[in-house]
Design a protein around this motif. Structure first.
Motif, PDB file in Angstrom:
ATOM      1  N   ALA A  19       0.735  -1.172  -0.015  1.00  0.00           N
ATOM      2  CA  ALA A  19       0.143  -0.148  -0.047  1.00  0.00           C
ATOM      3  C   ALA A  19       0.786   1.340   0.079  1.00  0.00           C
ATOM      4  N   SER A  20       1.940   1.094   0.847  1.00  0.00           N
ATOM      5  CA  SER A  20       2.977   2.489   0.884  1.00  0.00           C
ATOM      6  C   SER A  20       3.557   2.655  -0.657  1.00  0.00           C
TER       7      SER A  20
ATOM      8  N   PRO B  70      -5.533  -9.035   2.434  1.00  0.00           N
ATOM      9  CA  PRO B  70      -4.667  -9.863   1.396  1.00  0.00           C
ATOM     10  C   PRO B  70      -5.086  -9.741  -0.075  1.00  0.00           C
ATOM     11  N   SER B  71      -6.350  -9.772  -0.381  1.00  0.00           N
ATOM     12  CA  SER B  71      -6.914  -9.485  -1.540  1.00  0.00           C
ATOM     13  C   SER B  71      -6.663  -8.364  -2.362  1.00  0.00           C
ATOM     14  N   MET B  72      -5.916  -7.244  -1.572  1.00  0.00           N
ATOM     15  CA  MET B  72      -5.402  -6.031  -2.236  1.00  0.00           C
ATOM     16  C   MET B  72      -4.391  -6.236  -3.301  1.00  0.00           C
ATOM     17  N   VAL B  73      -3.542  -7.220  -3.274  1.00  0.00           N
ATOM     18  CA  VAL B  73      -2.584  -7.527  -4.229  1.00  0.00           C
ATOM     19  C   VAL B  73      -3.094  -7.921  -5.566  1.00  0.00           C
ATOM     20  N   LEU B  74      -4.338  -8.308  -5.473  1.00  0.00           N
ATOM     21  CA  LEU B  74      -5.124  -8.725  -7.132  1.00  0.00           C
ATOM     22  C   LEU B  74      -5.957  -7.274  -7.641  1.00  0.00           C
ATOM     23  N   GLY B  75      -5.550  -6.357  -6.694  1.00  0.00           N
ATOM     24  CA  GLY B  75      -6.473  -5.124  -7.262  1.00  0.00           C
ATOM     25  C   GLY B  75      -7.667  -4.979  -6.963  1.00  0.00           C
ATOM     26  N   SER B  76      -8.375  -5.128  -5.485  1.00  0.00           N
ATOM     27  CA  SER B  76      -9.357  -5.018  -5.144  1.00  0.00           C
ATOM     28  C   SER B  76      -9.796  -3.819  -4.597  1.00  0.00           C
ATOM     29  N   ASN B  77      -8.670  -2.848  -4.583  1.00  0.00           N
ATOM     30  CA  ASN B  77      -8.991  -1.144  -4.218  1.00  0.00           C
ATOM     31  C   ASN B  77      -9.200  -0.713  -5.456  1.00  0.00           C
ATOM     32  N   GLU B  78     -10.189   0.172  -5.125  1.00  0.00           N
ATOM     33  CA  GLU B  78     -10.637   1.340  -6.428  1.00  0.00           C
ATOM     34  C   GLU B  78      -9.649   2.234  -6.482  1.00  0.00           C
ATOM     35  N   VAL B  79      -9.378   2.614  -7.854  1.00  0.00           N
ATOM     36  CA  VAL B  79      -8.371   3.366  -8.154  1.00  0.00           C
ATOM     37  C   VAL B  79      -8.909   4.295  -9.384  1.00  0.00           C
ATOM     38  N   ARG B  80      -8.314   5.482 -10.010  1.00  0.00           N
ATOM     39  CA  ARG B  80      -8.632   6.274 -11.027  1.00  0.00           C
ATOM     40  C   ARG B  80      -7.473   6.040 -12.008  1.00  0.00           C
ATOM     41  N   LEU B  81      -8.159   5.986 -13.186  1.00  0.00           N
ATOM     42  CA  LEU B  81      -7.230   5.601 -14.335  1.00  0.00           C
ATOM     43  C   LEU B  81      -5.978   6.669 -14.428  1.00  0.00           C
ATOM     44  N   VAL B  82      -6.307   7.860 -14.331  1.00  0.00           N
ATOM     45  CA  VAL B  82      -5.138   8.713 -14.476  1.00  0.00           C
ATOM     46  C   VAL B  82      -4.077   8.560 -13.409  1.00  0.00           C
TER      47      VAL B  82
ATOM     48  N   PRO C  71      -8.473   5.633  -1.332  1.00  0.00           N
ATOM     49  CA  PRO C  71      -8.103   4.876  -0.034  1.00  0.00           C
ATOM     50  C   PRO C  71      -7.489   3.484  -0.594  1.00  0.00           C
ATOM     51  N   ILE C  72      -6.739   3.008   0.262  1.00  0.00           N
ATOM     52  CA  ILE C  72      -5.958   1.676   0.099  1.00  0.00           C
ATOM     53  C   ILE C  72      -6.182   0.537   1.238  1.00  0.00           C
ATOM     54  N   ASN C  73      -6.932  -0.262   1.322  1.00  0.00           N
ATOM     55  CA  ASN C  73      -7.072  -1.318   2.250  1.00  0.00           C
ATOM     56  C   ASN C  73      -5.935  -2.326   2.289  1.00  0.00           C
ATOM     57  N   THR C  74      -5.641  -2.889   3.371  1.00  0.00           N
ATOM     58  CA  THR C  74      -4.427  -3.785   3.284  1.00  0.00           C
ATOM     59  C   THR C  74      -4.930  -5.244   3.676  1.00  0.00           C
TER      60      THR C  74
END
Length: 752
Positions: A460-461, A476-488, A471-474
């Motif tokens: 996450a860091s 385990p599934s976060m490594v597969l892109g479960s956090n929402e992000v902006r394309l830019v 926002p980024i949670n930590t």
């Protein structure tokens, strides 16, 4: 005995009398205390009343004085008629060509007697039904709004009267500050002091903003209905009146259903306040209104909608004169980006977005959707969607920084981490593979193990370090892109990798000038700062290049070196591809706005194809650039080498002869070592890979395997004695132990 009884009787009488006197005294004390308390309350009440009265009188005097001077200094009615709100902005592309002109559009000024009565009634009913009875502000409406906010535990709703809106539009800005609200109230009272209700309503209807650059009812009528406001029907007047609350949301050219629904609310309000006969209202058919056909707008508006609001920060001194804004956009690349998205989105209802950055962060193309007219929502900068496996960029960056190299061996096996068991696409597992292959084929099991080993918080860091702002949670599934992000943001992160691990700040405006050419703003390149060491940037570029050359991103090949990563979410809701070539970094997203499933959508299909279609055009005039993928590892990774731990200390040291052959000290290049491997020339074969895992054990599906270990110690923040003792098993200066510690022991100790 008789005398004694008499004395006792007297004593009792005396006791009762004493108690009575005490009770009476206590009662008198209580009465005096009560009278004193009441007197004190009354005294403080009078003081508060007098103080409040004085404050009210002083406040009234101050308010009267402020309104008086505001009314005295207010422009004349003719001057207000001639004043214009808004600013004309000419937007230029990076080559200086004109791409769009934005600004206010004014129709004819209509006198009060030229404005249809239905237009006046509709506006008053929906915006300020007590307009003809208040003095510029509406105390009753404000009191009701405050009461509703307190009783329903919410914020105070908007209570601006038509006069207040006029004051804000003509004299103030839209900041929601208390100071601005107070000035708005004073100016509203001054307007009511100077002008009649009809004059105020005339000013308002000719100046209020209706969206799409249209100011005033005549401009709005011509824009939406292709005729003068003098000819407005009841239905058309209801549509226009409904726009004031939210011009972009209720625009009939953007959302007909929303516009019709809002117009029906206006009709109901007119009936409620007696401005429309219920029988006539029942005959109203807003849906039958003929709207002017809107000409298609270039997707360049997605870019201008993102870039131009930044002028508020770039130009500290507000100016209302016409200006020219020189941007980074490339007209040809913008056209190619639009075509690439529209031609590759799979199926009806699927949207697409694209952002392309030059090596310095200049935005050269931006597409926020398949059609700006249908939807002006910018999915490239505003939409928050899951990036899928493209988020593994940060996992592998963290792993490379922790000591892995692309050639290191990892185990692609089933794994369970804190009750979570990731599954590879297709359900197959390859066993022992190198890091490069695991990344190229987007092995979820390996990504999960690496994330668990380096620490999910460190992943996450790393994402934060590379510019992810959501926002980024930590978990385990976060490594597969479960956090929402902006394309830019994702495109910015990949651009930083393309820049060798240096920061990249996206920007869209290069300079701003007046119409006469006077410079108001000039972009200054931000000083980049290093995000990761060179060898980490080289390592991740190696992985990204392999993902396109032989892995899941093969559809993104364009005939020259390309590095990138695909991303696909569960149920094919989102498809991602982000990559770079020849200094240009481009990100593509596809999916549905309702987050529904898109059959066949994967990052390696439509998004990668759109990327390739755009990039072939974008890099056509640029020289081919090979990637820097040679890992110049730092000293802490090179010494001591793991080979030391597999043989005698004397077998470790080697050198290279003039022909490039590996030679052990004390032997000729033709000799073979006692360990049995050839040390001469290109035919040399090593008995075992020094980076191979120690004693690998098979793992049964559904069980927790041993975690993969880095093959080198982590760089210490400082070479303290405590660190050296933990890393080597001895204090500095001590005699080395007879048996060296295995790398796994060192790493396990570090992890604990």
């Amino acid at each position: 005995m008789a005398r004694s009884r008499g004395t006792g009787s007297n004593n009792r009488g005396t006791g009762r009398g004493t108690r009575s006197r005490r009770a009476a005294a206590a009662a008198r004390a209580r009465d005096e205390e009560a009278r004193g308390w009441k007197a004190g309350v009354w005294r403080w009440t009078r003081r508060l009343f007098v103080t409040g009265l004085v404050v009210a009188v002083l406040g009234a005097i101050g308010l009267f004085t402020a309104v008086y001077f505001a009314a005295r200094s207010m422009p004349s009615y003719v001057a207000l008629q001639q004043s214009q709100v808004g600013q004309t902005i000419l937007v230029r592309a990076r080559d200086g060509s004109e791409i769009v002109e934005l600004g206010p559009s004014y129709g004819q000024w209509l006198r009060s007697d030229e404005i249809p009565q239905v237009m006046k009634d509709a506006m008053v009913s929906v915006e300020d039904h007590r307009f003809y009875s208040h003095i510029g502000v509406d105390p009753a409406g404000l009191a009701r709004a405050v009461y509703n906010a307190v009783s329903e535990d919410r914020q105070v709703s908007a209570t601006s009267t038509i006069t207040q809106q006029l004051a804000r539009n003509v004299f103030l800005n839209s900041n929601r500050s208390l100071d601005r609200k107070l000035r708005e109230g004073i100016l509203s009272l001054a307007l009511e002091w100077n002008f009649t209700k009809e004059q105020i309503l005339e000013l308002y209807l000719n100046k209020v903003y209706f969206g799409g650059g249209a100011y005033g009812i005549d401009s709005a009528s011509r824009r939406f209905f292709s005729h003068s406001a003098r000819e407005l029907s009841l239905e058309e007047a209801a549509i226009i009146a409904g726009l004031v609350k939210a011009p972009s949301r209720y625009s009939p050219t953007a959302d007909v259903e929303a516009a019709v629904g809002r117009a029906n609310v206006v009709i109901d309000q007119m009936v409620k306040y007696g401005d429309l006969d219920p029988a006539v209202a029942r005959e109203v058919d807003v849906e039958a209104v003929n709207l002017r056909e809107t000409e298609g707008q270039n997707s360049i508006r997605y870019f201008t909608d993102w870039a131009l609001p930044q002028l508020d920060l770039l130009l500290p001194n507000n100016t209302f004169e016409p200006i020219e804004v020189w941007t980074t956009i490339d007209v040809g690349m913008q056209r190619a980006a639009t075509t690439a998205i529209q031609s590759n989105v799979p199926g009806q209802g699927t949207q697409g977005a694209l952002v392309s950055l030059d090596r310095d962060g200049a935005v050269m193309a931006m597409v926020g959707g398949t059609d700006y007219v249908d939807s002006s929502y910018n999915r490239a900068t505003d939409a928050m969607r899951q990036p899928g496996s493209s988020f593994k960029l940060f996992v592998y960056l963290a792993a490379l920084e922790a000591g892995y190299t692309p050639d290191d061996t990892v185990n692609d096996v089933p794994v369970t981490i804190n009750g979570w068991s990731p599954r590879n696409s297709g359900g197959s597992y390859a066993g022992e593979i190198d890091v490069r292959t695991a990344f190229a084929y987007s092995k979820n099991s390996v990504a999960a193990q690496l994330g668990n080993e380096v620490g999910f918080s460190n992943v996450a860091s790393m994402a934060r370090r590379f510019g992810i702002t959501t926002p980024i949670n930590t978990y385990p599934s976060m490594v597969l892109g479960s956090n929402e992000v902006r394309l830019v943001d994702m495109t910015r992160a990949f651009a930083a990798v393309s820049a060798g691990g240096n920061s990249v700040d996206p920007y869209g405006i290069t300079k701003v000038t007046t119409a006469d050419g006077d410079l108001l703003y000039q972009h200054e390149a931000a000083t980049p700062y290093r995000l990761v060491p060179d060898y980490v940037a080289a390592g991740i570029t190696d992985l990204l290049q392999t993902a396109v050359a032989t892995g899941t991103g093969r559809a993104a090949q364009i005939g020259r070196p390309v590095a990138g990563k695909t991303g696909t979410t569960n149920s094919n809701n989102d498809g991602y591809f982000v990559g770079f070539s020849s200094g240009i970094t481009t990100g593509v997203w596809m999916g549905r706005d309702d987050n529904g499933r898109v059959t066949g959508l994967q990052g390696g299909t439509a998004p990668a194809a759109a990327f390739a279609a755009f990039m072939r055009y974008a890099v056509r005039d640029r020289p081919v650039e090979e990637f820097e993928t040679d890992l110049q590892l730092p000293e802490w990774q090179l010494e001591p080498d793991d080979e030391f731990y597999y043989g005698d200390e004397g077998d470790y040291y080697y050198y290279i002869d003039e022909q490039g052959n590996l030679v052990e000290p004390g032997r000729t290049s033709r000799q073979r070592g006692q360990d049995g491997f050839d040390v001469e020339g290109e035919g040399a074969n090593v008995r075992r890979d020094p980076r191979a895992p120690l004693d690998p054990q098979p793992v049964q599906p559904g069980t927790q395997p041993a975690q993969p270990q880095p093959r080198r110690a982590e760089p210490p923040p400082a070479a303290s004695d405590d660190f050296l003792e933990r890393a080597t098993g001895q204090r500095p200066g001590d005699t080395p132990p007879a048996q060296p510690r295995r790398p796994a022991e060192i790493i396990n100790e570090r992890r604990d």
